[in-house]
Design an enzyme around this catalytic site. Structure first.
Site, PDB file in Angstrom:
ATOM      1  N   ARG A  84       0.761  -1.055   0.003  1.00 57.18           N
ATOM      2  CA  ARG A  84      -0.109  -0.004  -0.073  1.00 57.18           C
ATOM      3  C   ARG A  84       0.936   1.357   0.060  1.00 57.18           C
ATOM      4  O   ARG A  84       1.733   1.372   0.902  1.00 57.18           O
ATOM      5  CB  ARG A  84      -1.131  -0.051   1.199  1.00 57.18           C
ATOM      6  CG  ARG A  84      -1.766   1.092   1.375  1.00 57.18           C
ATOM      7  CD  ARG A  84      -2.598   0.838   2.849  1.00 57.18           C
ATOM      8  NE  ARG A  84      -3.564  -0.209   2.760  1.00 57.18           N
ATOM      9  CZ  ARG A  84      -3.409  -0.941   3.713  1.00 57.18           C
ATOM     10  NH1 ARG A  84      -3.085  -0.626   4.920  1.00 57.18           N
ATOM     11  NH2 ARG A  84      -4.239  -2.008   3.807  1.00 57.18           N
ATOM     12  N   ARG A 154      -1.300   6.344   9.931  1.00 57.11           N
ATOM     13  CA  ARG A 154      -1.385   5.646   8.574  1.00 57.11           C
ATOM     14  C   ARG A 154      -1.731   6.923   7.629  1.00 57.11           C
ATOM     15  O   ARG A 154      -1.763   8.211   7.998  1.00 57.11           O
ATOM     16  CB  ARG A 154      -2.598   4.787   8.507  1.00 57.11           C
ATOM     17  CG  ARG A 154      -2.225   3.408   9.357  1.00 57.11           C
ATOM     18  CD  ARG A 154      -2.954   2.364   9.095  1.00 57.11           C
ATOM     19  NE  ARG A 154      -2.678   1.215   9.946  1.00 57.11           N
ATOM     20  CZ  ARG A 154      -3.150  -0.018   9.914  1.00 57.11           C
ATOM     21  NH1 ARG A 154      -4.182  -0.131   8.941  1.00 57.11           N
ATOM     22  NH2 ARG A 154      -3.019  -1.041  10.598  1.00 57.11           N
ATOM     23  N   LYS A 216      -3.008   0.908  15.666  1.00 54.98           N
ATOM     24  CA  LYS A 216      -3.068   1.617  14.254  1.00 54.98           C
ATOM     25  C   LYS A 216      -3.724   3.041  14.457  1.00 54.98           C
ATOM     26  O   LYS A 216      -4.592   2.911  15.641  1.00 54.98           O
ATOM     27  CB  LYS A 216      -3.725   0.948  13.108  1.00 54.98           C
ATOM     28  CG  LYS A 216      -5.299   0.296  13.407  1.00 54.98           C
ATOM     29  CD  LYS A 216      -5.822  -0.398  12.259  1.00 54.98           C
ATOM     30  CE  LYS A 216      -7.184  -0.930  12.543  1.00 54.98           C
ATOM     31  NZ  LYS A 216      -7.903  -1.493  11.706  1.00 54.98           N
ATOM     32  N   LYS A 218      -5.363   6.698  12.635  1.00 54.79           N
ATOM     33  CA  LYS A 218      -5.709   7.105  11.594  1.00 54.79           C
ATOM     34  C   LYS A 218      -6.243   8.571  11.376  1.00 54.79           C
ATOM     35  O   LYS A 218      -6.782   9.164  12.447  1.00 54.79           O
ATOM     36  CB  LYS A 218      -6.941   6.145  10.890  1.00 54.79           C
ATOM     37  CG  LYS A 218      -6.661   5.068  10.455  1.00 54.79           C
ATOM     38  CD  LYS A 218      -8.056   4.138   9.938  1.00 54.79           C
ATOM     39  CE  LYS A 218      -7.386   2.773   9.792  1.00 54.79           C
ATOM     40  NZ  LYS A 218      -8.364   1.914   9.375  1.00 54.79           N
ATOM     41  N   CYS A 435     -15.015  -3.812   0.960  1.00 58.67           N
ATOM     42  CA  CYS A 435     -13.507  -4.035   1.080  1.00 58.67           C
ATOM     43  C   CYS A 435     -13.101  -5.116   0.206  1.00 58.67           C
ATOM     44  O   CYS A 435     -13.951  -5.730  -0.550  1.00 58.67           O
ATOM     45  CB  CYS A 435     -13.139  -4.226   2.624  1.00 58.67           C
ATOM     46  SG  CYS A 435     -13.816  -6.106   3.097  1.00 58.67           S
ATOM     47  N   CYS A 441      -7.439 -11.435   1.135  1.00 54.72           N
ATOM     48  CA  CYS A 441      -7.242 -11.051   2.763  1.00 54.72           C
ATOM     49  C   CYS A 441      -7.160 -12.099   3.669  1.00 54.72           C
ATOM     50  O   CYS A 441      -8.251 -12.838   3.767  1.00 54.72           O
ATOM     51  CB  CYS A 441      -8.178  -9.970   3.061  1.00 54.72           C
ATOM     52  SG  CYS A 441      -8.267  -9.579   4.652  1.00 54.72           S
ATOM     53  N   CYS A 480     -15.193  -8.971   6.897  1.00 56.65           N
ATOM     54  CA  CYS A 480     -14.769  -9.299   8.567  1.00 56.65           C
ATOM     55  C   CYS A 480     -15.123  -8.159   9.442  1.00 56.65           C
ATOM     56  O   CYS A 480     -15.584  -6.961   8.789  1.00 56.65           O
ATOM     57  CB  CYS A 480     -13.458  -9.838   8.629  1.00 56.65           C
ATOM     58  SG  CYS A 480     -12.324  -8.362   9.087  1.00 56.65           S
ATOM     59  N   CYS A 484     -12.576  -2.438   7.295  1.00 61.28           N
ATOM     60  CA  CYS A 484     -12.243  -1.849   6.413  1.00 61.28           C
ATOM     61  C   CYS A 484     -13.169  -1.170   5.235  1.00 61.28           C
ATOM     62  O   CYS A 484     -12.732  -0.380   4.496  1.00 61.28           O
ATOM     63  CB  CYS A 484     -10.980  -2.715   5.686  1.00 61.28           C
ATOM     64  SG  CYS A 484      -9.970  -3.179   6.809  1.00 61.28           S
TER      65      CYS A 484
END
Length: 571
Positions: A84, A154, A216, A218, A435, A441, A480, A484
């Protein structure tokens, strides 16, 4: 450390998660990645490196469609990397686009470019031997993949506003500044991927720390009235406040996030909390203060409860806010008035105040590949060869050909039309997103990207049958519960539970400021369609003027609003 005035401890004591051990022993994210690249016995990365490469912008994946077949043949899974790019604000030049187009065609298993709702692109299917060339290709055109995954800040999002060009440019510049300011300082990325010599000085991470963030993180820059970045899915959000068309400061919102775990009631989706207004010159100091507070107070014992949203719930938003003020040396002013009226992208041609034209193209699921009769990837390359402006990737997985002069407009449109990039698309399809999920994935429980197109067909049919075929419902599908696809900010959100089965969430709104509630659990596509058939029929007959589907489900009592996610998300 705690104090009786706080709702909970500032720091969670206990045994640290293994991710903390991994980061501490990684030598500032180096691990043994460099030597692992030369291990020809496996197509994947070994030990800690499997997770460490995420800090360098990659996830190790395999093709799950052929996993069982390879196991029968006594072969390891066909490991390949998803890489990415870091692309703050989603802006990329035509020259850069042509470089990534060529790399995707020559060096990936699938040949596609995937636009993501993190406002960047990613490659799927990079074999181990092509990983280092991928990073070097990005570097050669002025890009990188640093810090697009794992426990760091990110890719920074920015509203894709092609009309108010001066304001958008100012907001975009701040997105870039925030991205650069919060990047890891380790030279591991340059040493491993770009063959830079190791510097004798000691590595230091003054903002992220030796073990980086607990989870993470954002960040967004949002230009009202367009909430096209879904700010409430993010930890830190700067809402642009303008006077006379110029940026004067930001309202700050902290603590949004959508990731949950099935059956774990200690996890929940949460909208971000208003902290107040700051002037432009305090932006970086406040951003650093938010990040370092989360660095120091975030839960490092349980990664399921490590994100900023859980820190705010544990210590209290006012306590967190006060600490940010102390660290940044600022006092938040009252939140300035703002409102959101839209969330999706505006498709087709729009003219900016700078007299330049901007063409927003709908890219279903963000997947650019050549299909029979629709050479989407080739079409974008052809446009890139003649376009003299830039491209802007949107947080809804679409693409804007920006800065087109009047004289060039006809040529750009002809290329887009002839390659299937400009087709008649329903409002419903334009407002639906998924997603990646299967086959690449590793977290996928149910289909998403491959499921969405035909599901939208069925939804369009039932909406037309009820006389609302020209309307739309904000639909999101995620394979899931990790969020995302941003299903937990949709009017209809489908969260994968098992192959062919989803949890159905209802009650979000069109502007993305309300969490939907789970309405039915673990149901099939046919059951979802039957449920929506009944509810869309009611909406068509009972709605108030201009009332969206999500607002109708709340007003009519189909679902109760999620008012306090920490306490009633699962009720």
């Amino acid at each position: 450390m705690s104090n009786e005035k706080y709702p909970g401890p500032l720091v969670v004591e206990g045994k640290l998660s293994d991710a903390e051990r991994l980061k501490k022993q990684s030598n500032y994210l180096r691990g043994s990645i460099a030597s692992d690249l030369n291990d020809g016995l496996t197509g994947g990365f070994n030990g800690d490196n499997f997770l460490l490469i995420r800090f360098h912008g990659m996830y190790q994946q395999d093709d799950r469609d052929i996993r069982a077949e390879r196991a029968e043949q006594k072969l390891e899974p066909r490991h390949a990397m998803m890489l990415r790019c870091r692309l703050p604000g989603g802006i990329i030049t035509p020259a850069q686009w042509l470089a990534i187009d060529k790399f995707a065609a020559d060096n990936t298993l699938y040949g596609s470019i995937r636009l993501t709702n993190r406002q960047t692109f990613q490659f799927h299917g990079i074999l181990k031997g092509n990983v280092k060339p991928a990073h070097q290709m990005l570097h050669e055109v002025g890009l990188d993949a640093l810090a697009t995954a794992n426990d760091v800040n990110r890719n920074v999002l920015c509203t894709s506003n092609p009309v108010e060009s001066v304001l958008h440019q100012e907001a975009y510049e701040w997105a870039k500044k925030l991205s650069e300011h919060l990047l890891p300082r380790t030279r591991a990325y340059a040493e491993i991927w770009l063959d830079k010599e190791k510097v004798a000085t000691t590595d230091q991470e003054p903002i992220l720390g030796e073990t980086y963030l607990p989870r993470k993180f954002k960040t967004t820059v949002v230009v009202p009235p367009h909430n096209d970045v879904d700010l409430h899915a993010n930890d830190m959000n700067f809402v642009a406040i303008a006077e006379n068309g110029r940026l004067v400061g930001f309202n700050l919102l902290v603590g949004g996030g959508l990731s949950i775990e099935h059956g774990n009631k200690a996890t929940y989706a949460r909208t971000a909390s208003e902290f107040g207004f700051i002037p432009l010159d305090k932006t970086l100091a406040v951003a650093e203060a938010v990040v370092t507070t989360q660095r120091d107070w975030g839960n490092r014992t349980d990664r399921k409860n490590a994100k900023t949203k859980y820190t705010l719930e544990r210590v209290g938003p006012e306590v967190f806010k006060a600490e940010v003020e102390r660290r940044a040396g600022v006092t938040f002013a009252p939140t300035r008035p703002y409102e959101f009226t839209t969330r999706g992208d505006r498709f087709g041609w729009v003219k900016g105040i700078d007299n330049q034209w901007h063409l927003t193209l709908f890219i279903e699921n963000g997947r650019l590949l050549d299909y029979p009769g629709r050479a989407l990837k080739t079409g974008m390359a052809e446009i890139a060869r003649v376009h003299r402006g830039d491209f802007r990737l949107t947080a809804n997985q679409n693409l804007i050909v920006a800065g087109v002069a009047e004289a060039d407009k006809a040529q750009i449109e002809q290329l887009a039309v002839s390659h299937g990039l400009m087709e008649n698309v329903s409002h419903q399809r334009e407002n639906s997103m998924a997603c990646v999920s299967f086959p690449t994935c590793p977290l996928a429980m149910a289909e998403a990207e491959r499921f969405l197109p035909q599901f939208v067909n069925r939804l369009e049919e039932l909406m037309s049958a009820h006389g609302v075929g020209d309307e739309h419902i904000v639909l999101r599908v995620t394979g899931c519960p990790n969020g995302c696809g941003r299903a937990l900010l949709a009017e209809v959100g489908l969260v994968g539970k098992a192959p062919g089965r989803y949890n159905l969430h209802l009650g979000g709104n069109r502007i993305g400021t309300r969490i939907p509630r789970m309405f039915r659990e673990n149901i099939t596509e046919d059951e979802i369609i039957a449920t929506l058939d009944e509810l869309v029929g009611r909406w068509a007959q009972e709605r108030q003027p201009e009332e969206g589907f999500g607002d109708f489900t709340i007003r009519s009592g189909v679902v109760a609003p999620v008012l306090d996610p920490a306490r009633d998300f699962w009720q």
